[in-house]
Structure formats: C-alpha cells, structure tokens
Design an enzyme around this catalytic site. Structure first.
Site, PDB file in Angstrom:
ATOM      1  N   CYS A  35      15.201  48.478   1.447  1.00 15.11           N
ATOM      2  CA  CYS A  35      14.304  48.068   0.415  1.00 15.11           C
ATOM      3  C   CYS A  35      14.983  47.943  -0.733  1.00 15.11           C
ATOM      4  O   CYS A  35      15.611  48.903  -1.382  1.00 15.11           O
ATOM      5  CB  CYS A  35      12.691  49.008   0.364  1.00 15.11           C
ATOM      6  SG  CYS A  35      11.834  48.283  -0.813  1.00 15.11           S
ATOM      7  N   ASP A  63       0.860  10.591   3.837  1.00 14.19           N
ATOM      8  CA  ASP A  63       1.662  11.280   5.120  1.00 14.19           C
ATOM      9  C   ASP A  63       0.637  12.347   5.285  1.00 14.19           C
ATOM     10  O   ASP A  63       0.171  13.230   5.003  1.00 14.19           O
ATOM     11  CB  ASP A  63       2.707  11.810   4.159  1.00 14.19           C
ATOM     12  CG  ASP A  63       3.939  12.354   5.281  1.00 14.19           C
ATOM     13  OD1 ASP A  63       3.554  12.244   6.552  1.00 14.19           O
ATOM     14  OD2 ASP A  63       4.754  13.047   4.854  1.00 14.19           O
ATOM     15  N   LYS A  84       2.241   4.737   1.701  1.00 18.28           N
ATOM     16  CA  LYS A  84       2.116   5.414   2.994  1.00 18.28           C
ATOM     17  C   LYS A  84       1.672   6.789   3.015  1.00 18.28           C
ATOM     18  O   LYS A  84       2.249   7.541   2.556  1.00 18.28           O
ATOM     19  CB  LYS A  84       3.465   5.118   3.645  1.00 18.28           C
ATOM     20  CG  LYS A  84       3.529   5.593   5.004  1.00 18.28           C
ATOM     21  CD  LYS A  84       4.694   4.902   5.588  1.00 18.28           C
ATOM     22  CE  LYS A  84       4.884   5.212   7.220  1.00 18.28           C
ATOM     23  NZ  LYS A  84       4.951   6.561   7.361  1.00 18.28           N
ATOM     24  N   CYS A 133      12.918  50.572  -3.103  1.00 16.21           N
ATOM     25  CA  CYS A 133      12.856  52.094  -2.934  1.00 16.21           C
ATOM     26  C   CYS A 133      13.749  52.544  -1.892  1.00 16.21           C
ATOM     27  O   CYS A 133      13.715  53.620  -1.653  1.00 16.21           O
ATOM     28  CB  CYS A 133      11.361  52.309  -2.366  1.00 16.21           C
ATOM     29  SG  CYS A 133      11.026  51.570  -0.645  1.00 16.21           S
ATOM     30  N   CYS A 188       8.985  46.714   4.416  1.00 12.80           N
ATOM     31  CA  CYS A 188       9.366  48.076   4.142  1.00 12.80           C
ATOM     32  C   CYS A 188       8.348  49.138   4.391  1.00 12.80           C
ATOM     33  O   CYS A 188       6.908  48.597   3.977  1.00 12.80           O
ATOM     34  CB  CYS A 188       9.705  48.108   2.302  1.00 12.80           C
ATOM     35  SG  CYS A 188       9.528  49.780   1.586  1.00 12.80           S
ATOM     36  N   TYR A 229      -7.162   2.400   5.819  1.00 18.77           N
ATOM     37  CA  TYR A 229      -6.209   1.266   5.268  1.00 18.77           C
ATOM     38  C   TYR A 229      -6.189   0.032   6.292  1.00 18.77           C
ATOM     39  O   TYR A 229      -5.322  -0.915   5.994  1.00 18.77           O
ATOM     40  CB  TYR A 229      -4.691   1.570   5.183  1.00 18.77           C
ATOM     41  CG  TYR A 229      -4.251   2.466   6.469  1.00 18.77           C
ATOM     42  CD1 TYR A 229      -3.918   1.628   7.575  1.00 18.77           C
ATOM     43  CD2 TYR A 229      -3.908   3.785   6.491  1.00 18.77           C
ATOM     44  CE1 TYR A 229      -3.543   2.518   8.581  1.00 18.77           C
ATOM     45  CE2 TYR A 229      -3.627   4.633   7.543  1.00 18.77           C
ATOM     46  CZ  TYR A 229      -3.457   3.867   8.889  1.00 18.77           C
ATOM     47  OH  TYR A 229      -3.025   4.567   9.622  1.00 18.77           O
ATOM     48  N   CYS A 251       6.678  52.684  -2.434  1.00 18.31           N
ATOM     49  CA  CYS A 251       7.383  51.623  -2.829  1.00 18.31           C
ATOM     50  C   CYS A 251       6.601  51.059  -4.094  1.00 18.31           C
ATOM     51  O   CYS A 251       5.533  50.500  -3.923  1.00 18.31           O
ATOM     52  CB  CYS A 251       7.669  50.477  -1.862  1.00 18.31           C
ATOM     53  SG  CYS A 251       8.551  49.388  -1.819  1.00 18.31           S
ATOM     54  N   GLU A 309       0.881  -1.053  -0.028  1.00 17.68           N
ATOM     55  CA  GLU A 309       0.003  -0.067   0.057  1.00 17.68           C
ATOM     56  C   GLU A 309       0.782   1.311   0.121  1.00 17.68           C
ATOM     57  O   GLU A 309       2.062   1.037   0.437  1.00 17.68           O
ATOM     58  CB  GLU A 309      -0.997   0.238   1.302  1.00 17.68           C
ATOM     59  CG  GLU A 309      -1.835  -1.121   1.392  1.00 17.68           C
ATOM     60  CD  GLU A 309      -2.770  -1.099   2.629  1.00 17.68           C
ATOM     61  OE1 GLU A 309      -2.755  -0.242   3.389  1.00 17.68           O
ATOM     62  OE2 GLU A 309      -2.968  -2.426   3.116  1.00 17.68           O
ATOM     63  N   LYS A 325      10.690   3.683   3.148  1.00 19.55           N
ATOM     64  CA  LYS A 325      10.586   5.152   3.093  1.00 19.55           C
ATOM     65  C   LYS A 325      11.339   5.270   1.765  1.00 19.55           C
ATOM     66  O   LYS A 325      12.199   5.159   1.511  1.00 19.55           O
ATOM     67  CB  LYS A 325      11.466   5.793   4.327  1.00 19.55           C
ATOM     68  CG  LYS A 325      10.628   5.561   5.562  1.00 19.55           C
ATOM     69  CD  LYS A 325       9.801   6.881   5.824  1.00 19.55           C
ATOM     70  CE  LYS A 325       8.963   6.593   7.089  1.00 19.55           C
ATOM     71  NZ  LYS A 325       9.094   7.499   7.967  1.00 19.55           N
TER      72      LYS A 325
END
Ligand code: AMP
Ligand code: ZN
Length: 665
Positions: free
Chosen positions: A403, A115, A113, A406, A421, A222, A427, A111, A309
């Site tokens: 920034c 997550d 797995k 600007c 900023c 499952y 800006c 099957e 895994k």
C-alpha cells in the site's frame, strides 16, 4: 360510477401533460411534490377500481414487472444499419452515386447521431403497444415493460397521429444521470460503469423494470416508419413526431448541398461537447421520402442515408509517472500522470488506467508516449502506447505490492479486478475516507464539518474513527487551520445534531461495503435495530428481500470485527439512532404481524414494489426465498415453475393478489 372514471381520466391526462412538459420539453409545470400527490391519488383510485385498468396509465411508469426471458419479435420493417463516411470526399462520392439514381434536386436533413441503443416503438390508436430492440435488424427483443418506465416515451399520444406506425429512436443515458449513477456505485465500493452507451443498452435488458425506472434514461426519436403516414419529407416528419409528444432534438437542419452538410458537421464537431448526451457523429438523410423510396436499400443499409463519424478525440502525450490511489474501501486505483496536453477543449494531466491488468495488457511503461482518448468517461483513458516513440531501456511496469500509504502488503481476491489494502484500521486514506463518508450528505449530513477538516482532525490525532467525533471539544478544534470561534461552535453542534438522523441512514453511514442507501433501508426495515443485524446469520441475511450473498458476506465480515462492534457500542452510548424510531414502527395495521411472506410473479392491481410496501406497512416481513418459515406466498401471474415446485414440496400456501388485498383492506 361515471364520475370516478372521469376523475381517473382527468388525473391521467394531467399527469401525462406534466410528464411531457418535464421530460420532453424540459420545462416543469408543477412541483415534484404536487406531481407525487396527483400520482398517489391516481394509484389509489386505480387500486380501488381495477376495472379501469389501463396499460398506458402514467402509474405504469413506476415499473415492477419482471421479465425473465425477453420474447423475440420480428420487425414489421427491418431495422437497417447505416453506411459510414469519414470525410467530405466520402460525402461527395455518395452524392454523386445517388444523383445517378434519382431525378431532381436533392435536399438533406442533417441530424445528430445519438450514441445509445436503438429501439423501435409501435403505436396503435395513439397507444404504445410494444417496444423492441434492434437485435439483428430482422428481429429483436420485446422490452416494452422496461421502455414504459422511461418518462420521455409517451404512453399516449396527442394531436393528429396516424392509426398505426412504428417510430425509431435511440435510448440514451445523459451524462448528468450517468455520473450520478456512478457516484452511487463508487460510494458502494463498486466499479463505476464504463460509459453511458453500454449502460443504456444494458438497462434495456434488466429483468426488473423497477430498476430501469430508477435510471435516468431518455428516448430520442428520429424516424417514422409505416404506411400512409401523411408525411412527404424527413424534416417535416420530425416536427410531426414532436407534435404528437415525442422527444425529438431540435438540432436537425435542412440543407441544399454537401457544403451545407459540412457546415453542420463542423459546427457540431465542436458544439457536441456541450450536449447533455453522447453523440458519435451525424446522420445525413435525403429529405424527400419519394426520393428515398426510389433509392431503396443495399443489403445492409439505406442508400438514402449516410452516417458521418466524428473523429474520436485523441492525443498522444508522455506518461510521467503512475500513482496509486487508495479508496475508502481500500481498493487501489492506478492513475497516469501525464505531460499536460489539450484534449477536447480541456487540459488533461491525468488519465485512468483502471487496474493492474490494464497496465499489463497495454504494456504501459513510464516515459512512454501514450494515446489518450476522451469518450463518455469522466476522466480520459489511455487507449494505447505509441511503441514507435519508445526509447531507451525502460523495463516493464511492476505493479506495487504494498500500500502506498501504509505499506501493508496488498491482496487481490479471486474474481476482483482490483488490489486491496487489507489494513482496514490502520491505513490513513481508509480511515479518513470512512469518516468523510459518515458525515456526507446522504449519510449523517454533518455539513458543518468538511472533508478537509476530517483530514486535519485525523492527522492531528484527534479522531481515528467516526465515534471519536462525538467527544471532540471546541477547545480541540479551535487551533485547527482556518477554524474560527463560530465555525468551531457550528462543527460541534452539527455533530451533536446528527444523533437525530434515522437508523437507516446511520446504517448507510457505517460504510459497510455494498451497503448503499437502498440496501441500508431494506436492512433497517427488516431488522429494526442494529443488534438484530449483528446477530443475523448469513443465511438469514440472504433471505431478506433483495439482499444477495455478496452483501450478506460483507455485512457479516463487518460485524465480525471486534473493533467495529466497539465503535457501534460507543455510538449507542452517544445516542446515535441504532434502531428504528418508535414513530416509524407505527404502521397502517398490524394485521400481518408475524407473517413471513414471499412475493412472486406479475401483478396487476398494484405493482410488485407497492405490494411489498403494503406487506411491510401492515406489519409483515418480505423475504425472497421460500423456506419452511414462509407463512404464505402472494402469487401473481407467471410465477416461476421452480418456486411453485418448492412451495408445493414445503406445503406453503399460495394466495392470489386480490385475496391478499382483501385481507388487508
Ligand atoms: P451503426 O450502429 O453505426 O450502424 O449506426 C446505425 C445506428 O445509428 C442506427 O441503428 C441508430 O440506432 C443510430 N442512430 C443514432 N442517431 C440516428 C439518427 N439521427 N438517424 C438514424 N440513426 C441514428
Ligand atoms: Zn493501506
């Protein structure tokens, strides 16, 4: 009266089937609209006839139940962990071990797995009784109210299900829904969620099941657990579960050998990238349940199962430079520019670094070789620096102080992960970003004007804020790149049309930080027009249902800017909807006119959200905290003790759910 009960049952049955078709089989059998009509009809009947209440009715999926403290429940059957393997040799060693313990040939069910977050569901007589998290494996949290809102979890089974059993599975958040949630968060100026798994498991413990209902979670099953279930093989048990209405992915495969298992591994190691949800490996299970019983368990995991895994997809590549992006709210995001490299089937040129702390933590420097990993995130991330390949005398990276657009000095507020900023009005990316947000689909929906054109218009000096849009002329836009007579007409028309967009969306379009679609709706409904919002005190704002301090502060800040007020005055002048339309003001009744009502506790006849809507539709106002201005409290079950105390102290009247419903019907 029997006919009403029949009608209710018939509607429940139909809705159940459509739910199953849509969420389990991915195969819609009626339109969303028809579904809603039927659901509303059922809700209405159930409201009028509380005697037919059923905990597993499809109406229970909308949520609204609040859980303050999740009850701890001891699992009838322990929820074990799984042993891990990482190579074919590991799997062969495992087979050698178990062959010594059982007789006969061994077949394996392979099957995926999934997550996410594990969950154990208990069914009795075909009804969902409880849903419990894994916890420490011996006991977990009762999250039934939240799980009920997940549409692929059947509340009522069909077919030849056993009387009582547990079924285990994983709650996952498919990528598509996850990305959508993140888009919404980013639009609100909030940090996006990191990955689907954490978001899924965090969802299980939300206090408001109405919030869970909004998240596109799925439950993939499952494993059947219990006595006398009438199944002898793992593989068949999956078919069985599917036939009772559960969502069981069809990837499972029965094989005769570890070679077979490995074919499965090799196939899914590549193919998993096309799945709609996250997987982090596969699980191999001895197929014969008698053999499983013989094999039993170690102190932490079954001997009859093994996880394999997948290798996390990683590559190392050179970091060429770091650029800094300025968002529409002024938030700065550092982005790594990489030597292009292939990873999990795509060529990666950029990776996210999130913020300054991240750079410091990993000590990331230009010209370093960095390890890049693709997890659930949309763009890959840097997970480490390969120090063995660091050459020369690169100095540590100094985060920008100004920034990049600007040159204003950046600020970083306490508790904020990001730099900002503060040059709100000067800006460029902020100016452009705000206008792009204003015209976006969920805001003013001016689809004849694209994001690129906004950029051109700003750069040409034709517009500087969204109110300037309304004075644009055709003559001004025609000279722009790629602009034809027709598209110029459309553009001007589209802008003119937008004055019909309702107030709540205009409010969202203004781009006030933390004021997303839902908050905008709340504010529009509560205050009815922009001036009332501008004049509201912070205290007043916080008192509005579901508005917190953070939002209230941000709203106050926005309207304290004179420039913003000027822009709003201009919008008003152009006829943009800055109040709720008179049509909207029409309600069912005005019975609750002038009433300021607090809703507290758990309700049975209507959900909490429905209750709030009923109040508003009948002219009342819903606020979240009890004060001397509160007219009365609609008190459900399990109202919090501190609220009760406060009500008593202020002498505010409590009225029950049924009394309240009588009042308005
Ligand atoms: P781990 O958390 O690494 O110990 O792995 C065990 C967990 O894998 C279980 O608690 C399940 O939640 C999860 N899992 C995901 N898919 C499956 C599956 N097909 N069979 C068994 N467990 C699974
Ligand atoms: Zn700037």
């Amino acid at each position: 009266m029997a006919s009403i009960e029949n009608k209710i049952n018939e509607l429940r049955e139909k809705l159940r089937k459509h739910n199953h078709d849509y969420y389990v089989l991915d195969n819609a059998s009626i339109s969303d609209y028809e579904f809603d009509v039927k659901l509303k009809e059922l809700q209405e009947l159930e409201r009028k006839h509380p005697e037919y209440y059923a905990a597993n009715s499809p109406t229970q999926r909308v949520g609204g139940e609040i859980t303050k403290n999740f009850e701890t429940i001891v699992h009838d059957h322990r929820m074990y962990s799984l042993d891990n393997s990482y190579s074919k040799e590991d799997l062969q060693d495992w087979e050698t071990r178990i062959k010594k313990l059982v007789d006969g040939d061994i077949q394996y069910t392979c099957e995926l797995k999934y997550d996410g977050a594990s969950i154990s569901l208990t069914y009795e007589n075909g009804k969902l009784i409880k849903a419990v998290t894994r916890g420490d494996g011996f006991q977990g949290d009762n999250v039934t109210a939240n799980i009920k809102t997940i549409k692929s979890v059947p509340l009522q089974l069909k077919g030849d299900y056993p009387n009582k059993f547990d079924i285990r599975g994983e709650i996952v958040l498919p990528f598509e829904g996850f990305d959508k949630m993140n888009e919404e968060r980013v639009a609100l100026g909030e940090e996006p969620y990191k990955n689907p798994r954490n978001t899924a498991s965090g969802s299980l413990k939300l206090q408001d099941s109405g919030e869970v209902a909004k998240r596109p979670l799925e439950c993939l099953l499952y494993n059947l657990t219990g006595n006398n279930l009438g199944v002898e093989f793992q593989y068949n048990s999956l078919d069985k579960a599917r036939s009772w209405g559960f969502k069981v992915p069809r990837a499972a495969k029965l094989v005769d050998s570890i070679d077979g298992v490995f074919e499965f591994v090799n196939y899914w190691d590549v193919e998993r990238h096309n799945l709609p949800f996250e997987t982090d490996g596969i699980v191999v299970k001895v197929n014969n349940l008698h053999q499983q019983e013989e094999l039993g368990y170690t102190s932490k995991a079954p001997r009859w199962a093994m996880a394999y895994k997948f290798k996390a997809e990683q590559v190392s590549t050179k970091l060429k430079s770091i650029s800094y992006q300025v968002g529409r709210t002024g938030a700065i995001t550092p982005v790594a520019n990489l030597e292009p490299v292939e990873l999990a089937g795509t060529v990666v040129k950029r990776a996210s670094i999130h913020n300054a702390d991240q750079i410091e933590k990993f000590d990331i420097r230009i010209d370093d070789y960095v390890f890049v990993e693709k997890g659930g995130e949309i763009i890959p991330k840097i997970i480490a620096v390969d120090f063995s390949r660091r050459t020369g005398d690169s100095g540590s990276t100094k985060y920008i102080e100004h920034c990049p657009e600007c040159h204003t000095e950046l600020i970083r507020k306490e508790g904020d992960a990001k730099h900002f900023c503060p040059n709100y009005n000067g800006c460029n990316p902020q100016i452009v970003g705000r206008i792009q947000h204003y015209i976006s689909r969920k805001a003013m929906d001016i689809d004849s004007l694209g994001g690129e054109t906004v950029l051109l218009l700003v750069n040409e000096g034709l517009i500087n804020n969204y109110s300037d849009l309304y004075v644009l002329t055709k003559e001004q836009v025609i000279p722009l790149e790629r602009m034809a007579e027709k598209s110029a007409d459309n553009l001007i028309n589209g802008i003119a049309q937008s004055i019909n967009i309702p107030f709540e969306r205009v409010l969202y379009a203004l781009g006030i930080r933390y004021v997303g679609e839902t908050v905008a709706k709340k504010l529009a409904k509560h205050y009815k027009n922009i001036d009332a919002i501008i004049n509201a005190s912070q205290e007043d704002l916080v008192n509005v249902d579901e508005i917190g301090v953070k939002i209230a502060e941000s709203v106050k800040l926005f309207f304290s800017e004179e420039k913003n007020i000027g822009i709003i005055e201009r919008l008003k002048g152009f006829g943009v909807q800055l109040q709720v339309s008179s049509e909207k003001l029409e309600r069912l009744t005005s019975i609750l006119e002038g009433d300021v009502i607090v809703v507290s506790g758990v309700f049975y006849e209507v959900s909490r959200n429905e209750l709030k809507k009923l109040i508003e539709d009948n002219g009342g106002k819903v606020t979240s905290s009890i004060s001397s201005k509160t007219s009365y409290i609609v008190a459900g079950d399990k109202m919090g003790p501190s609220k009760k105390e406060k009500a008593e102290k202020l002498g505010v009247l409590l009225i029950s759910e049924s009394k309240f419903l009588q009042k308005i019907t």
